[in-house]
Write a protein that holds these residues in place. Structure first.
Motif, PDB file in Angstrom:
ATOM      1  N   LYS A  80       0.850  -1.210   0.000  1.00 48.76           N
ATOM      2  CA  LYS A  80       0.000   0.000   0.000  1.00 48.76           C
ATOM      3  C   LYS A  80       0.883   1.256   0.000  1.00 48.76           C
ATOM      4  O   LYS A  80       0.607   2.231  -0.717  1.00 48.76           O
ATOM      5  CB  LYS A  80      -0.888  -0.034   1.249  1.00 48.76           C
ATOM      6  CG  LYS A  80      -1.791   1.176   1.470  1.00 48.76           C
ATOM      7  CD  LYS A  80      -2.602   0.942   2.752  1.00 48.76           C
ATOM      8  CE  LYS A  80      -3.237   2.209   3.301  1.00 48.76           C
ATOM      9  NZ  LYS A  80      -4.359   2.706   2.521  1.00 48.76           N
ATOM     10  N   VAL A  81       1.936   1.234   0.798  1.00 44.11           N
ATOM     11  CA  VAL A  81       2.862   2.378   0.865  1.00 44.11           C
ATOM     12  C   VAL A  81       3.531   2.580  -0.494  1.00 44.11           C
ATOM     13  O   VAL A  81       3.679   3.710  -0.979  1.00 44.11           O
ATOM     14  CB  VAL A  81       3.909   2.151   1.977  1.00 44.11           C
ATOM     15  CG1 VAL A  81       4.998   3.206   1.920  1.00 44.11           C
ATOM     16  CG2 VAL A  81       3.249   2.165   3.349  1.00 44.11           C
ATOM     17  N   ALA A 137       1.296   4.240  -2.850  1.00 39.27           N
ATOM     18  CA  ALA A 137       1.219   5.683  -2.565  1.00 39.27           C
ATOM     19  C   ALA A 137       2.464   6.393  -3.100  1.00 39.27           C
ATOM     20  O   ALA A 137       2.370   7.506  -3.643  1.00 39.27           O
ATOM     21  CB  ALA A 137       1.084   5.913  -1.061  1.00 39.27           C
ATOM     22  N   SER A 138       3.621   5.762  -2.996  1.00 39.16           N
ATOM     23  CA  SER A 138       4.859   6.341  -3.547  1.00 39.16           C
ATOM     24  C   SER A 138       4.716   6.540  -5.060  1.00 39.16           C
ATOM     25  O   SER A 138       5.217   7.524  -5.621  1.00 39.16           O
ATOM     26  CB  SER A 138       6.057   5.423  -3.303  1.00 39.16           C
ATOM     27  OG  SER A 138       6.262   5.197  -1.943  1.00 39.16           O
ATOM     28  N   LEU A 177       2.359   7.422  -6.723  1.00 41.05           N
ATOM     29  CA  LEU A 177       1.581   8.605  -7.117  1.00 41.05           C
ATOM     30  C   LEU A 177       2.503   9.746  -7.519  1.00 41.05           C
ATOM     31  O   LEU A 177       2.083  10.686  -8.192  1.00 41.05           O
ATOM     32  CB  LEU A 177       0.682   9.055  -5.951  1.00 41.05           C
ATOM     33  CG  LEU A 177      -0.404   8.071  -5.523  1.00 41.05           C
ATOM     34  CD1 LEU A 177      -1.089   8.549  -4.252  1.00 41.05           C
ATOM     35  CD2 LEU A 177      -1.416   7.866  -6.651  1.00 41.05           C
ATOM     36  N   LEU A 178       3.762   9.689  -7.073  1.00 40.25           N
ATOM     37  CA  LEU A 178       4.706  10.753  -7.404  1.00 40.25           C
ATOM     38  C   LEU A 178       6.055  10.112  -7.718  1.00 40.25           C
ATOM     39  O   LEU A 178       6.940  10.036  -6.874  1.00 40.25           O
ATOM     40  CB  LEU A 178       4.838  11.737  -6.233  1.00 40.25           C
ATOM     41  CG  LEU A 178       5.626  13.020  -6.495  1.00 40.25           C
ATOM     42  CD1 LEU A 178       5.019  13.817  -7.637  1.00 40.25           C
ATOM     43  CD2 LEU A 178       5.674  13.877  -5.234  1.00 40.25           C
ATOM     44  N   LYS A 179       6.168   9.615  -8.936  1.00 43.20           N
ATOM     45  CA  LYS A 179       7.439   8.999  -9.353  1.00 43.20           C
ATOM     46  C   LYS A 179       7.853   9.618 -10.691  1.00 43.20           C
ATOM     47  O   LYS A 179       7.023  10.132 -11.445  1.00 43.20           O
ATOM     48  CB  LYS A 179       7.295   7.486  -9.483  1.00 43.20           C
ATOM     49  CG  LYS A 179       6.341   7.043 -10.579  1.00 43.20           C
ATOM     50  CD  LYS A 179       6.214   5.527 -10.659  1.00 43.20           C
ATOM     51  CE  LYS A 179       5.171   5.170 -11.718  1.00 43.20           C
ATOM     52  NZ  LYS A 179       4.881   3.754 -11.818  1.00 43.20           N
ATOM     53  N   VAL A 180       9.141   9.587 -10.944  1.00 41.01           N
ATOM     54  CA  VAL A 180       9.640  10.101 -12.225  1.00 41.01           C
ATOM     55  C   VAL A 180       9.602   8.985 -13.258  1.00 41.01           C
ATOM     56  O   VAL A 180       9.206   9.175 -14.397  1.00 41.01           O
ATOM     57  CB  VAL A 180      11.076  10.642 -12.055  1.00 41.01           C
ATOM     58  CG1 VAL A 180      11.663  11.067 -13.385  1.00 41.01           C
ATOM     59  CG2 VAL A 180      11.079  11.812 -11.077  1.00 41.01           C
ATOM     60  N   ALA A 192      10.174  13.594  -6.563  1.00 38.50           N
ATOM     61  CA  ALA A 192       9.530  12.280  -6.541  1.00 38.50           C
ATOM     62  C   ALA A 192       9.672  11.662  -5.154  1.00 38.50           C
ATOM     63  O   ALA A 192      10.627  11.959  -4.433  1.00 38.50           O
ATOM     64  CB  ALA A 192      10.170  11.362  -7.578  1.00 38.50           C
ATOM     65  N   ILE A 193       8.706  10.797  -4.821  1.00 39.05           N
ATOM     66  CA  ILE A 193       8.835  10.058  -3.557  1.00 39.05           C
ATOM     67  C   ILE A 193       9.860   8.950  -3.773  1.00 39.05           C
ATOM     68  O   ILE A 193       9.728   8.144  -4.692  1.00 39.05           O
ATOM     69  CB  ILE A 193       7.486   9.440  -3.143  1.00 39.05           C
ATOM     70  CG1 ILE A 193       6.467  10.548  -2.836  1.00 39.05           C
ATOM     71  CG2 ILE A 193       7.670   8.527  -1.927  1.00 39.05           C
ATOM     72  CD1 ILE A 193       5.046  10.046  -2.593  1.00 39.05           C
ATOM     73  N   ASN A 215       9.505   5.658   1.503  1.00 36.52           N
ATOM     74  CA  ASN A 215       8.180   5.783   2.093  1.00 36.52           C
ATOM     75  C   ASN A 215       8.046   4.649   3.096  1.00 36.52           C
ATOM     76  O   ASN A 215       8.074   3.482   2.713  1.00 36.52           O
ATOM     77  CB  ASN A 215       7.140   5.653   0.970  1.00 36.52           C
ATOM     78  CG  ASN A 215       5.858   6.384   1.303  1.00 36.52           C
ATOM     79  OD1 ASN A 215       5.649   6.799   2.427  1.00 36.52           O
ATOM     80  ND2 ASN A 215       4.999   6.528   0.308  1.00 36.52           N
ATOM     81  N   PRO A 237      -0.669   6.660   4.067  1.00 30.80           N
ATOM     82  CA  PRO A 237       0.395   7.070   3.140  1.00 30.80           C
ATOM     83  C   PRO A 237      -0.123   7.929   1.995  1.00 30.80           C
ATOM     84  O   PRO A 237       0.578   8.819   1.507  1.00 30.80           O
ATOM     85  CB  PRO A 237       0.975   5.736   2.638  1.00 30.80           C
ATOM     86  CG  PRO A 237       0.033   4.668   3.056  1.00 30.80           C
ATOM     87  CD  PRO A 237      -0.731   5.198   4.228  1.00 30.80           C
ATOM     88  N   LEU A 278       2.376  16.045  -3.220  1.00 33.01           N
ATOM     89  CA  LEU A 278       1.948  16.380  -4.597  1.00 33.01           C
ATOM     90  C   LEU A 278       1.664  17.872  -4.745  1.00 33.01           C
ATOM     91  O   LEU A 278       2.039  18.491  -5.745  1.00 33.01           O
ATOM     92  CB  LEU A 278       0.693  15.571  -4.962  1.00 33.01           C
ATOM     93  CG  LEU A 278       0.947  14.151  -5.466  1.00 33.01           C
ATOM     94  CD1 LEU A 278      -0.328  13.327  -5.384  1.00 33.01           C
ATOM     95  CD2 LEU A 278       1.455  14.181  -6.911  1.00 33.01           C
TER      96      LEU A 278
END
Lengths: 483, 442
Positions: free
Chosen positions: A82-83, A86-87, A89-92, B42-43, B46, B121, B129
């Motif tokens: 799940k984490v 969520a990561s 959602l914002l990746k390059v 970017a994350i 986490n 999370p 974001l």
């Protein structure tokens, strides 16, 4: 335990992980301290738990728990996925990892005596004897000594199929005498500062150090420093003793070559690096005699182990060759970006943290001369020993170090003792000013037991091997001392 | 899952019950600290982490042993007690041990909020974001974190003392980067809604862009204006070097022999105050279970005294101030919630009144150079600017300082409006003759 580990990997894959690994760990530790003739504290610790790291939707997720039970492992495996989602959602881009072989193996730190099985009474007696020897010296105000040990049992398993069991045994200790007079405070430590010497080793390393035999001299030096001359200001040739040079290597070679911080992962905390990847195979990091490698296979190095925390088998990797930057300390993720394989530097602080790139055992290869020869060939210099303060900027360039003690060198001979010695410089200029490294006789691996990095904060135990070395025309005496 | 007061009481009671010899004390600490970390917009890390630490001290006829574990089933607690007792028995000569006190009365400090204690999370990702959206618009890269933390602490001993406190925080830190230039801002709050990701990002980005093409400044003595995060550095060092009673008794503190004397500027008043309404990370008792008292350390520049634990207080024939660490220890007591009284000046007022000076966002890699004076060294970082004729003129490359802290607090010209900095409350400061001794290329 292996069944639980395999079950965790299965649950993670079912939940959507394309890669997963788990580390199930039991950490045992002990610390004994003596201060001013009394036992200061004793603490025997145990910490058990597991951490699951996954890739899902192309991004990392990590979750951990101290409760090693099937239901909890299932919950945490799903939470890690799940984490990761969520990561994502914002990746390059999707994560790509350098390859790693599958290993089914066991590794145990070479050692003779498990330090946790040596009776507490024996450790206390040794520290009290050492403390008494220090307190016999007139003028000593505070005496402190300690012995600590860690034994970590780890099971690593990954979806690649690796199952690796490791027992890492580490211990060490040391002591400090403090002298206070007329507002001046001076310290001397044995065998070095920051708590002492730390190794991946058994209790035999403590026995080898001869605590009590060196206590009187250490205390006498602390008292003598009160009346020593101030380190002068100006440019000098300096010879740096092994434990101090070890920290110099740690701060100005180890950290700037951690590839995750080179890529900006630590930009909010530990900082970045001047040694960016466009410098690879181009940057003259040091003089031709500077050869530095990562080698966690080194016996006794506090940063030595069999496999890193993503299952990469340890091996020697050259970082600086004949002064040229040729590689970084790396992980599977970061090595992939520069087209190399991991150097096996990915480590986590216990079971509750996600591995990050750490200093391993990094060694400055020895030279050919003896320390005595190097001193004899120095006309006007300073010999500085045992770290007292250390600071370096967030790109690992501008540094300032202070040492507990120093001696003037005049016409090839050690002269007056000096106090409050400091030196400062910029990393590549400093290493390019290195013109002599002592040989194997003076070469030793020093341990750093409290290296901080990462958010959440993680502590790593690292090592640096080196011999005393000379650096030409270094700015010294940068802090005005007491009059 | 938070360990509540009843659960904590049960675990402590069971741990104490297995220590069947001498006197015993247990400290329970629960930490859950999920953290989302970003770099390069970017994350990249986490994590969901939590742990419990149970530490048991057993005193047997003047000899004290301690053991810790993170498991609290009966078998683990029995083993914990066995190890503590064995440690105490291994000691052959008596130690100077502080007594274990009976039940105490504590003030309530409301420091827990569901909104920061428990976050998904996805909620942390959403905050990130929002910030990254702004960064992309301005063509800078963000690094930083969103970290929600839950702490519970309980203490109990065989003399009937029991204490419990819980708290939660949400922290967001952002560092905006463009090449080798960086700008930073960070905030901590008890309630998640009080953290504004876009505001934090905007400040960090503004600093980064304002610092582009930084110029080198010749090292020397400068008037500096320190933002509150930078002001925490000298206070943190005084906290552990100088403000504890053991350091004073050992003649290692700049307060040693100076009680009642003027040491700092007349505009400097420093308290330790766990109950200050602006302190976020706090607890009403220390690790001896003693209630924390508000302590004035420096009053208008005059040394009023250090903080005490039971052992150091007995030596000075006074009472503890409730600042003890787990006993026995070799460090002595330490303040936990320093409050530097401020003034009414805004940052803008201070900048306007400055002919030539340096604005510092924060300090980095700060270390002790001289223990007693004390002198510390470090670097500026993440937003250092030259002020000329009452306005910020341009960014400057980061600089190294070597600074006597007593001199520092004698050179404070102006104190601004205090702000919360997690466990401290500090104002921005304008200080004369701050010693920069070197510079770097970024």
């Amino acid at each position: 335990m292996k069944d639980l580990a395999q079950h965790a990997l299965n649950v993670a894959e079912v939940a959507g992980a394309t890669y997963a690994d788990i580390r199930i760990i039991n950490d045992e530790s002990e610390r004994v301290e003596v201060k001013d003739g009394q036992v200061g504290s004793i603490n025997r610790g145990t910490s058990g738990g597991f951490g699951i790291r996954v890739i899902a939707n192309g991004a990392w997720g990590f979750a951990s728990s101290p409760k090693i039970e099937k239901a909890e492992i299932e919950r945490v495996a799903r939470l890690a996925v799940k984490v990761a989602k969520a990561s994502a959602l914002l990746k390059v881009r999707d994560l790509e990892l350098a390859p790693v072989e599958k290993y089914i193996d066991k590794y145990v730190t070479p050692h003779k005596k498990n330090p946790l099985e040596v009776p507490l009474e024996e450790k206390i007696a040794l520290l009290l004897k050492t403390d008494a020897a220090m307190r016999q010296v007139k003028g000593v105000n505070i005496t402190e000594s300690r012995i600590a040990a860690w034994v970590e049992d780890q099971l690593f398993a990954s979806t690649i199929g690796s199952v690796i069991e490791q027992r890492l045994v580490q211990c060490g200790g040391g002591y400090t005498a403090t002298a206070v007079k007329d507002g001046d405070v001076q310290y001397r430590s044995y065998p070095c500062s920051h708590g002492g010497q730390w190794e991946s080793n058994g209790y035999e390393m403590i026995e080898r150090l001869d605590f009590a035999g060196n206590a009187g001299k250490t205390a006498e030096e602390a008292v003598a420093l009160l009346s020593a001359v101030q380190c002068p200001s100006g440019e000098k040739d300096i010879i740096i003793e092994g434990s101090q040079l070890s920290l110099q290597i740690h701060e100005s070679v180890g950290h700037p070559l951690e590839l995750d911080r080179v890529f900006g992962s630590e930009a909010n905390f530990a900082g970045t690096s001047f040694a960016t990847t466009d410098n690879l195979d181009k940057l003259k990091y040091g003089s031709d005699i500077v050869n530095i490698s990562s080698d966690p296979t080194c016996p006794m190095g506090l940063g030595s182990y069999g496999y890193d925390d993503e299952g990469v088998k340890t091996h020697k990797a050259e970082l600086i060759k004949n002064g040229l930057l040729v590689n970084y300390l790396s992980s599977r993720e970061t090595a992939r970006v520069i087209g190399k394989n991991s150097t096996g530097a990915m480590r986590a602080d216990g079971w509750g943290n996600m591995p990050i790139v750490r200093i391993t055992c990094i060694n400055l290869e020895p030279g050919t001369k003896s320390l005595e020869q190097i001193i004899s060939e120095t006309d006007d210099g300073i010999y500085m020993a045992s770290n007292k303060s250390f600071s370096i900027d967030d790109r690992r360039s501008n540094f300032q170090f202070g040492t507990e003690i120093a001696w003037e060198i005049k016409k090839g001979k050690l002269g007056r003792m000096m106090k409050n010695a400091t030196y400062t410089g910029f990393t590549p200029q400093f290493w390019n000013a290195c013109d002599a490294i002592a040989g194997p006789k003076d070469w030793k691996i020093w341990g750093t037991a409290n290296c901080g990095k990462g958010e959440p904060g993680q502590t790593a135990r690292t090592a640096q091997g080196c011999a005393p070395s000379r650096f030409r025309k270094i700015k010294v005496g940068v802090v005005p001392g007491k009059k | 899952m938070l360990i509540d007061k009843n659960q904590a009481h049960d675990i402590c009671k069971r741990a104490l019950s297995f220590a069947q010899e001498g006197q015993a004390e247990v400290i329970l600490t629960q930490t859950a600290s999920p953290l989302t970390r970003i770099a390069n917009n970017a994350i990249h890390q986490n994590v969901e982490t939590s742990d419990i630490d149970i530490s048991l001290r057993v005193d047997l006829d003047g000899r004290s042993g301690r053991a810790t574990t993170n498991q609290f089933d009966d078998e683990s607690l029995k083993e914990l007690a066995r190890r503590s007792v064995n440690a105490a028995r291994a000691i052959t000569s008596k130690q100077e041990l502080p007594p274990m006190m009976g039940p105490q009365q504590y003030r309530e400090i409301p420091a827990f909020d569901q909104s920061s204690a428990f976050m998904e999370p996805e909620q942390r990702a959403e905050m990130v974001l929002k910030a990254v959206k702004l960064a992309r618009q301005e063509k800078v890269e963000l690094a930083g974190l969103v970290n929600n933390t839950l702490y519970a602490t309980a203490m109990a001993n065989s003399n009937g003392l029991f204490a419990y406190h819980n708290m939660s925080t949400l922290r967001m830190e952002l560092t905006a980067r463009s090449g080798i230039t960086a700008g930073r801002f960070a905030q901590t709050a008890r309630k998640a809604g009080e953290i504004d990701p876009e505001k934090i990002a905007a400040i960090a980005i503004k600093k980064c862009l304002g610092g582009l093409n930084a110029k080198a400044l010749e090292p020397g003595d400068y008037t500096v204006i320190l933002e509150p995060e930078a002001v925490t550095t000298p206070l943190m060092f005084l906290s552990y070097l100088s403000f504890g009673a053991l350091a004073v008794q050992e003649n290692l503190s700049c307060l040693s022999g100076k009680l009642g004397q003027k040491l700092m500027g007349g505009n400097i008043t420093i308290h330790d105050d766990a109950y200050h309404p602006m302190v976020i990370s706090t607890r009403p008792f220390d690790y001896e279970g003693m209630p924390k008292k508000k302590v004035t350390l420096i009053d208008k520049g005059v040394v009023m005294g250090p903080v005490y634990d039971l052992k150091t207080a007995a030596k000075d024939n006074t009472g503890t101030t409730g600042h003890g660490l787990p006993q026995p220890n070799t460090y002595g007591p330490m303040p936990g919630n320093l409050v530097l009284e401020g003034g009414i000046a805004s940052m803008e007022d201070m900048i306007k009144s400055t002919k030539r000076g340096v604005l510092v966002t924060r300090f980095w890699y700060n270390r002790v150079v001289d223990r007693k004076i004390p002198i510390i060294t470090g670097m500026t970082r993440d937003g250092t600017f030259l002020i000329e004729d009452g306005r910020i003129s341009h960014g400057v490359k980061n600089m190294r300082f070597n600074q006597d802290l007593v001199e520092f607090f004698n050179n404070v010209e102006t104190l601004g409006v205090p702000e919360s900095q997690e466990n401290m409350v500090v104002p921005p400061l304008k200080i004369n003759n701050f010693h920069f001794t070197g510079l770097t290329e970024a």
